[in-house]
Design a protein around this motif. Structure first.
Motif, mmCIF file in Angstrom:
data_model
loop_
_atom_site.group_PDB
_atom_site.id
_atom_site.type_symbol
_atom_site.label_atom_id
_atom_site.label_comp_id
_atom_site.label_asym_id
_atom_site.label_seq_id
_atom_site.Cartn_x
_atom_site.Cartn_y
_atom_site.Cartn_z
ATOM 1 N N ILE A 213 0.771 -1.264 -0.126
ATOM 2 C CA ILE A 213 0.110 0.112 -0.258
ATOM 3 C C ILE A 213 0.636 1.098 -0.242
ATOM 4 C CG2 ILE A 213 -2.299 -1.114 1.034
ATOM 5 C CD1 ILE A 213 -0.846 0.322 3.976
ATOM 6 N N GLY A 214 2.121 0.854 0.152
ATOM 7 C CA GLY A 214 3.029 2.231 -0.041
ATOM 8 C C GLY A 214 3.480 2.869 0.820
ATOM 9 N N THR A 215 3.521 2.731 1.752
ATOM 10 C CA THR A 215 3.398 3.662 3.567
ATOM 11 C C THR A 215 4.583 3.179 3.508
ATOM 12 O OG1 THR A 215 2.446 1.648 4.666
ATOM 13 C CG2 THR A 215 1.065 3.908 3.710
ATOM 14 N N LYS A 216 5.733 1.715 2.942
ATOM 15 C CA LYS A 216 7.763 2.269 3.947
ATOM 16 C C LYS A 216 7.977 1.279 2.593
ATOM 17 C CE LYS A 216 5.520 -0.367 7.778
ATOM 18 N NZ LYS A 216 5.070 -1.537 8.351
ATOM 19 N N TYR A 217 9.154 2.031 1.841
ATOM 20 C CA TYR A 217 10.511 1.945 1.361
ATOM 21 C C TYR A 217 11.351 1.597 1.559
ATOM 22 C CZ TYR A 217 5.954 5.314 0.473
ATOM 23 O OH TYR A 217 4.818 5.815 0.602
ATOM 24 N N ASN A 218 11.738 1.029 0.479
ATOM 25 C CA ASN A 218 13.153 0.632 0.261
ATOM 26 C C ASN A 218 14.385 1.516 0.088
ATOM 27 O OD1 ASN A 218 15.451 -0.846 -0.601
ATOM 28 N ND2 ASN A 218 14.554 -3.147 -0.101
ATOM 29 N N VAL A 219 14.969 1.429 1.398
ATOM 30 C CA VAL A 219 16.344 2.640 1.195
ATOM 31 C C VAL A 219 17.062 1.859 0.189
ATOM 32 C CG1 VAL A 219 18.287 1.457 2.826
ATOM 33 C CG2 VAL A 219 17.736 3.990 2.565
ATOM 34 N N MET A 220 17.120 1.291 -0.086
ATOM 35 C CA MET A 220 18.826 1.299 -1.308
ATOM 36 C C MET A 220 17.597 1.391 -2.866
ATOM 37 S SD MET A 220 19.240 -1.287 -4.124
ATOM 38 C CE MET A 220 17.903 -2.593 -4.254
ATOM 39 N N ILE A 221 16.647 0.713 -2.325
ATOM 40 C CA ILE A 221 15.882 1.228 -4.240
ATOM 41 C C ILE A 221 15.771 2.943 -4.404
ATOM 42 C CG2 ILE A 221 13.892 1.500 -5.388
ATOM 43 C CD1 ILE A 221 15.443 -1.148 -5.695
ATOM 44 N N VAL A 222 15.725 3.556 -3.230
ATOM 45 C CA VAL A 222 15.482 5.270 -3.511
ATOM 46 C C VAL A 222 17.179 5.760 -3.606
ATOM 47 C CG1 VAL A 222 14.940 7.267 -2.198
ATOM 48 C CG2 VAL A 222 13.699 5.329 -1.922
ATOM 49 N N ALA A 223 17.741 5.099 -3.243
ATOM 50 C CA ALA A 223 19.313 5.673 -2.395
ATOM 51 C C ALA A 223 19.461 5.317 -4.675
ATOM 52 C CB ALA A 223 20.307 5.047 -2.319
ATOM 53 N N ALA A 224 19.368 4.193 -5.319
ATOM 54 C CA ALA A 224 19.286 4.302 -5.670
ATOM 55 C C ALA A 224 19.794 4.737 -7.676
ATOM 56 C CB ALA A 224 19.412 2.317 -6.646
ATOM 57 N N HIS A 225 18.334 5.459 -7.105
ATOM 58 C CA HIS A 225 17.896 6.492 -7.960
ATOM 59 C C HIS A 225 18.139 8.220 -8.054
ATOM 60 C CE1 HIS A 225 14.210 7.789 -10.809
ATOM 61 N NE2 HIS A 225 14.502 8.511 -9.608
ATOM 62 N N GLU A 226 18.336 8.113 -7.128
ATOM 63 C CA GLU A 226 18.966 9.012 -6.355
ATOM 64 C C GLU A 226 20.603 9.441 -6.958
ATOM 65 O OE1 GLU A 226 17.585 11.753 -5.238
ATOM 66 O OE2 GLU A 226 15.822 10.779 -4.486
ATOM 67 N N ILE A 227 21.438 8.078 -6.640
ATOM 68 C CA ILE A 227 22.354 8.788 -6.755
ATOM 69 C C ILE A 227 22.512 8.402 -9.053
ATOM 70 C CG2 ILE A 227 24.876 6.926 -7.170
ATOM 71 C CD1 ILE A 227 23.913 5.711 -4.597
ATOM 72 N N GLY A 228 21.465 7.969 -9.896
ATOM 73 C CA GLY A 228 21.631 7.911 -10.959
ATOM 74 C C GLY A 228 21.642 9.877 -11.590
ATOM 75 N N HIS A 229 21.071 10.196 -10.692
ATOM 76 C CA HIS A 229 21.010 11.694 -10.846
ATOM 77 C C HIS A 229 22.160 12.483 -9.915
ATOM 78 C CE1 HIS A 229 16.957 12.224 -12.396
ATOM 79 N NE2 HIS A 229 16.465 10.984 -10.970
ATOM 80 N N VAL A 230 22.445 12.026 -9.199
ATOM 81 C CA VAL A 230 23.619 12.423 -8.283
ATOM 82 C C VAL A 230 24.770 12.145 -9.775
ATOM 83 C CG1 VAL A 230 25.450 12.587 -7.353
ATOM 84 C CG2 VAL A 230 23.320 12.773 -6.252
ATOM 85 N N LEU A 231 24.510 11.022 -10.280
ATOM 86 C CA LEU A 231 25.989 10.841 -11.479
ATOM 87 C C LEU A 231 25.256 12.047 -12.772
ATOM 88 C CD1 LEU A 231 26.521 7.315 -11.166
ATOM 89 C CD2 LEU A 231 27.428 9.013 -9.870
ATOM 90 N N GLY A 232 24.632 12.447 -12.747
ATOM 91 C CA GLY A 232 24.284 12.914 -14.489
ATOM 92 C C GLY A 232 23.063 12.663 -14.991
ATOM 93 N N LEU A 233 22.046 11.817 -14.510
ATOM 94 C CA LEU A 233 21.286 10.910 -15.408
ATOM 95 C C LEU A 233 19.815 11.822 -15.260
ATOM 96 C CD1 LEU A 233 22.171 6.854 -14.793
ATOM 97 C CD2 LEU A 233 23.239 8.873 -16.984
#
Length: 474
Positions: A213-233
């Motif tokens: 139901i989308g109230t708890k989030y896996n920290v690795m998935i969020v971090a991986a997406h964020e890192i992609g942006h941090v790298l310029g994607l």
């Protein structure tokens, strides 16, 4: 104000019958939905009132296509539902959304980056946070030339991870549970590398599934997406196999970086094996070059993937290799990486770059000329050429066993001849060619090169020779 990336994470798990249903306000006004499109970049920045219903319909259609929905041009139920879905807050841009264009307009100058884990969440032990972020970092380093090292001091870090809440000093306040989960900054921004997670969310460890139901989030998935942006994607459409789509995938065991993102990160930073740290003079080192240019100011440049080396009388010029964006316009580095051939005309001082089925023309400062790129087929040349070089004012294009003479004024192939009849002894399947400052033509294949004697009309005896010993390590 800094352009901040804001991330929402979606959950693509089957909801069982015991899960609470998610409800949406389908009665919300059209203005509310228009504001959504404005917020996420579907109208040009600064757009106020939307008076033209036709224009609005077109924007809805664009959004629907980008989001993988049936294109209706109206705020129908699936579209409204998608608008309520957790997603990344980065604007989806109003440029060509169909291209898999990963380049954000900036990237890190180095491939060795450091990171620091700062403020923690109360939901997880430090070891669990560390494990999740380490996994996320490895997704990118295992598939590129990037290297990451954790450091103990914030001041020593390129990338900083912090769990914060509400107003936290970067002009993009968090909003409590749900909605915005995290945000980060691109490499060209003042706060580059800063990555913030909303501490008002409930965070899960690496091996835990996002709840249905989308109230708890896996920290690795969020971090991986964020890192992609941090790298310029930047983002891809919902139709791509990518972690970087605005509605990211959920966690699953043995999570790997999707193939689309592998291609993207390698385009920016190269494949595993950091060329910036490779000693080309070391015995046994082999590098296959994509193209070679005898360029402006008699500069000799070797190109491989996203890198180039300048060669001077004593070997490799200090400070090389460098990235393509140090030479060409930065936004074009992705397109030019892995070029097939490059050549400069001594008549016009124009530089031609060939790749696949297109070619570009640049001036002597490596600035793109108007109306380029163009399709190679328009020139009667073959696509995927092997090499290009100029000799006595004539541009030669080599493809397999054939040599094409390129008429620069007409932008057409004027003649086609057999390679063996023009350059006897030169093998097919070349990687590059050039006519050097001494007037001789040189042909490169894999890690060796051939010297052509124009007086004898054939390759000089004793060739091929290794590129390493005669061009780089003098």
């Amino acid at each position: 104000m800094d352009n901040v990336i804001v991330i929402f994470i979606t959950v693509l798990l089957t909801i069982n019958c015991s899960a609470l249903p998610i409800t949406y306000d389908y009665e919300a006004t059209e203005n509310h939905h228009v504001e959504y499109l404005k917020e996420f970049g579907w109208f040009e920045e600064g757009t106020d009132d939307i008076d033209d219903d036709v224009d609005l319909s077109l924007k809805i259609e664009e959004f629907q296509e980008f989001a993988g929905l049936e294109v209706t041009g109206t705020f129908d139920e699936p579209t409204i539902e998608k608008m309520h879905a957790p997603r990344c807050g980065v604007p989806d841009e109003v440029t060509d959304r169909r291209r898999r264009d990963t380049f954000q307009g900036s990237m890190w100058e180095q491939t060795s980056l450091t990171y620091y884990i700062g403020n923690l969440t109360t939901d997880l032990e430090f070891s669990q946070i560390k494990e999740g972020i380490e996994y996320a970092v490895r997704l990118w380093s295992d598939n590129s030339a990037l290297m990451f090292t954790e450091v103990d001091r914030r001041a020593d870090a390129d990338i900083k991870f912090d769990f914060v809440m509400k107003r936290h000093g970067d002009e993009r306040d968090f909003d409590g549970p749900g909605k915005v989960l995290a945000h980060a900054f691109f490499p060209n921004e003042e706060k580059r590398g800063q990555t913030h997670f909303d501490e008002d969310e409930t965070w899960l460890a690496l091996t835990e599934q996002n709840d249905p139901i989308g109230t708890k989030y896996n920290v690795m998935i969020v971090a991986a997406h964020e890192i992609g942006h941090v790298l310029g994607l930047k983002h891809t459409s919902a139709n791509t196999d990518s972690l970087m789509k605005p509605w990211p995938v959920g966690y699953h065991d043995n999570f790997h970086l999707p193939s689309d993102d592998v291609t993207a990160i390698q385009t920016l930073y190269g494949k595993p094996g950091n060329m910036l740290n490779v000693d080309l003079c070391s015995r046994g080192t082999k590098v296959q070059f994509d193209a070679v240019l005898q360029g402006p100011q008699q500069r000799t440049l070797f190109f491989s993937d996203i890198y180039y080396w300048e060669i001077i009388s004593t070997g490799i010029k200090q400070g090389h290799p460098k990235f393509l964006f140090d030479l060409f316009p930065s936004h074009m580095a992705e397109q030019l990486a892995g070029m097939d051939a490059i050549v400069m005309s001594s008549k016009t001082h124009k530089i031609y770059v060939f790749k696949g089925d297109v070619f570009w023309r640049f001036d002597s400062n490596f600035e793109l000329d108007a109306n380029y790129p163009k399709l190679i087929i328009e020139t009667r040349l073959p696509d995927h050429v092997d090499a290009a070089f100029e000799k006595d004012g004539q541009i030669y294009i080599v493809r397999k066993k054939k040599v094409f003479l390129f008429d620069e004024e007409e932008q057409k192939s004027s003649q086609v001849r057999k390679l063996k009849n023009v350059f006897t002894g030169v093998p097919k399947g070349l990687n590059a060619a050039l006519t050097w400052t001494n007037g001789h033509s040189y042909f490169f294949k894999k890690d060796k090169y051939y010297k052509f004697d124009e007086d004898l009309g054939k390759v000089v005896d004793g060739y091929p020779k290794p590129i390493r010993g005669y061009w780089f390590c003098l």
